[in-house]
Structures are given as structure tokens and as C-alpha cells.
Design an enzyme around this catalytic site. Sequence first.
Site, PDB file in Angstrom:
ATOM      1  N   ALA A 118      -6.455  21.770  90.518  1.00  0.00           N
ATOM      2  CA  ALA A 118      -5.822  22.443  89.461  1.00  0.00           C
ATOM      3  C   ALA A 118      -6.347  22.123  88.235  1.00  0.00           C
ATOM      4  O   ALA A 118      -6.508  22.936  87.203  1.00  0.00           O
ATOM      5  CB  ALA A 118      -4.364  21.784  89.516  1.00  0.00           C
ATOM      6  N   GLU A 119      -6.903  20.752  87.927  1.00  0.00           N
ATOM      7  CA  GLU A 119      -7.491  20.506  86.537  1.00  0.00           C
ATOM      8  C   GLU A 119      -8.722  21.292  86.741  1.00  0.00           C
ATOM      9  O   GLU A 119      -8.901  21.750  85.524  1.00  0.00           O
ATOM     10  CB  GLU A 119      -7.821  19.032  86.795  1.00  0.00           C
ATOM     11  CG  GLU A 119      -8.534  18.301  85.653  1.00  0.00           C
ATOM     12  CD  GLU A 119      -7.620  18.555  84.363  1.00  0.00           C
ATOM     13  OE1 GLU A 119      -8.217  17.921  83.314  1.00  0.00           O
ATOM     14  OE2 GLU A 119      -6.469  18.744  84.473  1.00  0.00           O
ATOM     15  N   GLU A 156     -33.140  14.626 110.978  1.00  0.00           N
ATOM     16  CA  GLU A 156     -32.017  15.136 110.300  1.00  0.00           C
ATOM     17  C   GLU A 156     -31.122  16.077 111.155  1.00  0.00           C
ATOM     18  O   GLU A 156     -31.605  16.147 112.316  1.00  0.00           O
ATOM     19  CB  GLU A 156     -32.825  16.155 109.287  1.00  0.00           C
ATOM     20  CG  GLU A 156     -33.815  16.014 108.504  1.00  0.00           C
ATOM     21  CD  GLU A 156     -34.834  17.306 108.094  1.00  0.00           C
ATOM     22  OE1 GLU A 156     -34.598  18.151 108.339  1.00  0.00           O
ATOM     23  OE2 GLU A 156     -35.896  16.696 107.605  1.00  0.00           O
ATOM     24  N   LYS A 203     -29.284  18.955 112.759  1.00  0.00           N
ATOM     25  CA  LYS A 203     -29.812  20.329 112.773  1.00  0.00           C
ATOM     26  C   LYS A 203     -28.384  21.069 112.463  1.00  0.00           C
ATOM     27  O   LYS A 203     -27.550  21.319 113.248  1.00  0.00           O
ATOM     28  CB  LYS A 203     -30.267  20.587 114.257  1.00  0.00           C
ATOM     29  CG  LYS A 203     -30.792  22.143 114.125  1.00  0.00           C
ATOM     30  CD  LYS A 203     -31.826  22.593 115.319  1.00  0.00           C
ATOM     31  CE  LYS A 203     -32.252  23.772 115.275  1.00  0.00           C
ATOM     32  NZ  LYS A 203     -31.280  24.875 115.182  1.00  0.00           N
TER      33      LYS A 203
HETATM   34  C1  9MJ Z   1     -31.743  22.893 110.484  1.00  0.00           C
HETATM   35  N1  9MJ Z   1     -31.440  23.986 110.873  1.00  0.00           N
HETATM   36  O1  9MJ Z   1     -30.959  21.901 110.176  1.00  0.00           O
HETATM   37  C2  9MJ Z   1     -35.320  22.769 109.850  1.00  0.00           C
HETATM   38  N2  9MJ Z   1     -33.111  22.498 110.047  1.00  0.00           N
HETATM   39  O2  9MJ Z   1     -37.423  22.964 109.358  1.00  0.00           O
HETATM   40  C3  9MJ Z   1     -33.710  21.469 109.685  1.00  0.00           C
HETATM   41  N3  9MJ Z   1     -34.057  23.505 110.382  1.00  0.00           N
HETATM   42  C4  9MJ Z   1     -36.480  23.662 109.968  1.00  0.00           C
HETATM   43  N4  9MJ Z   1     -35.057  21.568 109.423  1.00  0.00           N
HETATM   44  C5  9MJ Z   1     -38.752  23.791 109.587  1.00  0.00           C
HETATM   45  N5  9MJ Z   1     -33.063  20.476 109.264  1.00  0.00           N
HETATM   46  C6  9MJ Z   1     -37.905  24.822 110.255  1.00  0.00           C
HETATM   47  C7  9MJ Z   1     -36.605  25.013 110.375  1.00  0.00           C
END
Ligand code: 9MJ
Length: 680
Positions: A32-33, A112, A114
Amino acid sequence: MSSGDRLDSLREVIEQHNYQYYVLDAPQISDAEYDRLFAELQALEAEHPERLRADSPTQRVGGAPLPQFVPVAHATPMLSLSNAFADDEVAAFDHRVREGLAAEGEIAYSAEPKFDGLAVSLTYEMGVLRRGATRGDGTTGEDVTANLRTLRSIPLRLRGSGWPASIEVRGEVLIWRSDFARLNERQREKGEKEFVNPRNAAAGALRQLDPRITATRPLRFFAYGLGAIDGAGWPSSHSAWLDRLAGWGLPVAGERRRVSGLAGLLAYYQEIGGRRASLPYDIDGVVYKVDDLAAQARLGFVSRAPRFAIAHKFPAEEAVTELLEISIQVGRTGALTPVARLQPVFVGGVTVTSATLHNEDEIRRKDVRIGDVVVVRRAGDVIPEVVRVLLDQRPATARAFVMPQRCPVCASSVVRSVDEKGAAAVARCSGGLFCPAQRKQALLHFASRRAMDIEGLGDRLVEQLVDHDIVRTPADLYRLGLLALAHLERMADKSANNLLAAIEKSKRPTLARFIYALGIRNVGEATARELARQFGSLDRLLAADEAQLMQVPDVGPTVAQCIRQFFSEPHNLEVIAQLCAPGGVVPQESDAAAPADGVLAGKVVVLTGTLPSLTREAAGQMIIAAGGKLSASVSKKTDYVVAGAEAGSKLEKARQLGVEVIDQGRLLALLDTTREQPAR
Ligand code: 9MJ
């Protein structure tokens, strides 16, 4: 404070709150703020239009809808990743990397999550967002800047300082699960169709020509990589780059980690797998990238995928449920597909109530019976399938499935034939367009994205239009009015108006799309394009005999006969005449013309195998742009066969017929001649 100063400070404060909320996930004020501050900024900007700036938070939602998306060539290709499903495939990846780098010790990787969304690229110039594009086929995407500007997690201006003159940030657009649930709740309340899953909803939102619609969908962005960057002296590792991007205010996954060696990769996979259900968004695996950028460059690429990275996918989800019944779906060409009706079961993020059984042979091979307990699998967007039967749980009452002798929809007789690939027996309803099921499928095909692209004309609507006998042929679509639609379920005034607008908008298709939309058997998109190019107008195509049709690359006796048959059917001619009546559809004939002066003008080219760096689509587009014609099969009419890795029978045939075989390098050299010509 003057109103001008207040204006500047409000802009900063609001973007700071966007950052707190969307990037740091740590909101400091209530919704709201936030809304109050936003309204105040809007009011001040209305009073002082001269102070309006493109990077103001009020300007995220842009102006009028676009007529169409503009293609964007990516400066460096947006790659796809190879997949690994089992630990030993990851071990093999790590082994290849160590070998490729002649490394003694363990490799440092960036690990990471995906994301299961859509890849996009964002170009910032001097810290200002200039362009956003979809991945497309990796070589060419679409300019969706106006849509991406509506995402509050994407900074319109980078924070901090020291940015490159130009930088392309790559990442994924997705919808969080909780936002998705709310979005569907909203759809239900409005009586509109619910979205199947977050990925589909995100894809649909990104492809809206009207950014105001995109703005109503809760899209988020995560950065995970880079494209082209200006200048030198930048971080030397992927993980340091991700930290840098985070410092500039871009959202980067908090779950990213620098890990060491194979053991580090597998431990990360286990950890994220364990946390998957509690993450706010869908992921379908994790990604490993060699962290050192110089090492990445040394490893290079194989075809479209980098050698320095791999996606370690989570297994497709499976669930056990009861097969209640086997029903029959009738396709566009009358093919009968057996479908398992299931006790609803939650698998892979959705509730599944049916799964394909492909054909009779498949049912026999898997020994599937009605009443069985079965394992169903759903991976990504793929249609769920029955994997196997739990035979030890088969009830005594389980019964075998028998393919009916008559179409379950229209009672026409069922005929059997071998499918086009000669692989399986297909049962087909002989009812043609008399069969409502075939009519529905024909309409859905006509309206589909790659055909007439009538947005909003989906399954449920077509079902009702045909069942109520409001629409019998595609031509009837162009006679629809509000009154006819008013009686339909889930059809609010707004949706009816939107549908009519979408139908109106579809009246100027390219000739190729129109031919494809007609749904002539064995005439796919590529053949439709060739027909359009060869004949240039619908009238000339209608008048062509089989011999003339066979002049077209890709068209042999079977296809020529299908086309003639289609056009000699009075019913089809009548539908075409009605479609093209004054005020109706006007196929755009000029679009089909190939540049007559291109270096490949009049040349018939066949692509086969995997090219080193070009996708098939990209190579095809380049050939067409140079005036060439693409064909799927090699014949005496073929001028060139472009062969890549693992080219098979087409290469063989080319050699037999003495057709010139070239590789990607030679193709590019040929095309380059075309590009240079105008400059001389
Ligand atoms: C996804 N889909 O999270 C890449 N991706 O790196 C991550 N896709 C990627 N990296 C190079 N974390 C081509 C695609």
C-alpha cells in the site's frame, strides 16, 4: 523541497524499493505504501511533463501495442546446454574438461540452479537498458524490449558505476510459483482460461505485442551469463562476473556456488535437489560451468553447446495411478489415438488426468489394460505418458483394449493404414470434415500460431463453437459476431471482443501461412513456403496440375496428389472462396517472392547433418534470404547439399547423383559474396 527535487527523489526511492523487493527479496515497505509513492510520482509527472524521463518507474509500461516483433540477430549465439541425467555423465563431463585443459588438479566450477523459464538477453549501454530480446533459435531472437521493461526486477538503469560502454546480460524470465497460483486465481475469477504451468504463462506473457498485457503478468528475471561486452579488464571468472552483475542491481540466484571437482558438483546437485520443493520457483536441474573464463574459451564449443558447461537435469517426475479407461482422440487427419484416462495424480508440477498411449502397437507392447495400476511420467512440457504397468498389482477385472471399428465421434468406418514413416499401423476415421472431431482439429490448426495466428481461439472455444454448430468451417470464423459468442461459457464481453479483434487481425496472412493453414495433408510449413514462392498467388496454385506442382522442391508424386485432391474437392473450394470473399482474408502474395538477385537465386539447397556453429533454422533463413530454395530431399533438381557432422543418407544420395556437396564454411563464403555485393 521543490516539486522537481521531490520528483527525482521519488524515482530513486521507488527504484530502491523495487530493488529491495525483487532483487534482494527483502521488502522494506508495504504494498500500500509503495502504491502511494507510485501514485504521487505519477501525479507530479503529470504536472511537470517536461521532467518525464524514460527510465522513470512510471514509464515501465510503454505505449501502444507493436504491429509485430522485430528480429534481432544476437552478436554471439545464445547457446543451449548439453544435458546429463546420471552421475556418470557428469563424471564424463568433468573428465573431458580436465583432459581438454590438461589440468592436474580439480577444476573450479560455478554451480547454479537451472531455471525453467525463457532465455532472454538484455543490452545495457552506459548502464541504461537499451534492448531486450528473446533467445529465438539462438542466432536470431525477437525484440521484446517494451515487454521486458515492464519487469520490475530488471533495472532500467544499472546501479553503482564502472559499467562497460555496452554489455549484454543473459538470463531467464520466469514466474514464481506463488505468483502463478495468484495469477490463475485471477483468471478463474475473471472467467478466463487458466494457465497450464508457470513456464507457459511466462512464454505467453513475453510474446504479447501489447506491453500493457505483459505488465499484468508477474514475470521475474534472473541473470546467469553474458553475451558481448565492450572493453577489457573485466573479471576473469564466471562467478566473479555474477557477483559484479549482482552489484549492479541485477537479480542473480542466491543459490549459486563456486565448487571444486566432481565431488563438489554432485554434492551441489544433492543439496539443490533436496531444496527444490522449497525454492520459490521451478527448476529442472542445475548447471555447471567451468569458472575460469580463459579456460572456457580454450574448451570452446561442440555444435551449439559449450564444452565448458552442462545441465544436470533432475529426473522426469513419475507417479503411480490407476488407469480408469482408454478413450480415443480423433486428430486432424482422422488418426485415432488411444488416450489413458487416469485417476488424477500430481506429477511434475501439474495434476495429470490423461496420458497418451500413442497407438495400438504401443498398448500391446506395454501390455496396458483398462483397470491397471500404471506409472506415468511427465517431463517439462512434454505430454504425459504411461511408462509401464505394475503387473503385480493388476486387478482380476482388468480388460484388454480393442480399437473400435467405427469412429467414436461420428460413427464413420475406421480404416487402417501404415503411417508415413512405415513404422506403425494407424487407425483412421474415414469421415473427413463430416466428423466434428476432425473439424475441431482443422479449426485449431487453421488458427494456430504458425498458421493464421488467431490468439485466444483455443481448445475449449473451438469445442463449443463446433458443438453448438456456430462454426463449421474456417470461413465461418470470419462471420462471427458478438451475439453468437454471447451464449458461450466463460465468454465475458472482453474475451469476445478480444477474439473478434484477433480474427480481424488475421486477415492479412502471408500466402505461405494461408496455404499451411488450409491443412492439406502432407503440406507442412516448409512445403507451404515453397508452394507460395513458386506460384506466387493462390489462383496460380489452384490452377496448377500435378506436373507443375512437382516442379517445386520437396513436392513428389504423393504430395502433388494430396494437393490436387484437396483442391478438386468442391467443399474445399467453397471454403476458400468464402474465406477470400470481399472483406475477408487476403493472402499477401508479395511476401513469398525470393530475392531474384541473391547469390543462391533459383538454387535448390538441402541441409543435412549438424553444422559446426549454425542451427538448421539459421542456415535455412540465410539460404532463403539469398534467394535459395530449401528442400528436404535430394534429387536431380538439387543444386547443393550442405552437409554437417553425422550426415547420413542424403549425403550418400548426393554423391550417387553427383550433386555438389558443400560444408558450412563454403556456404558462408558463398553467402558472404551476396552480402558484399551491394557495397561495391
Ligand atoms: C538456466 N536456465 O538457469 C544457463 N541457465 O548458460 C543457467 N542456463 C546457460 N545457465 C549458457 N543457469 C547457456 C545457458
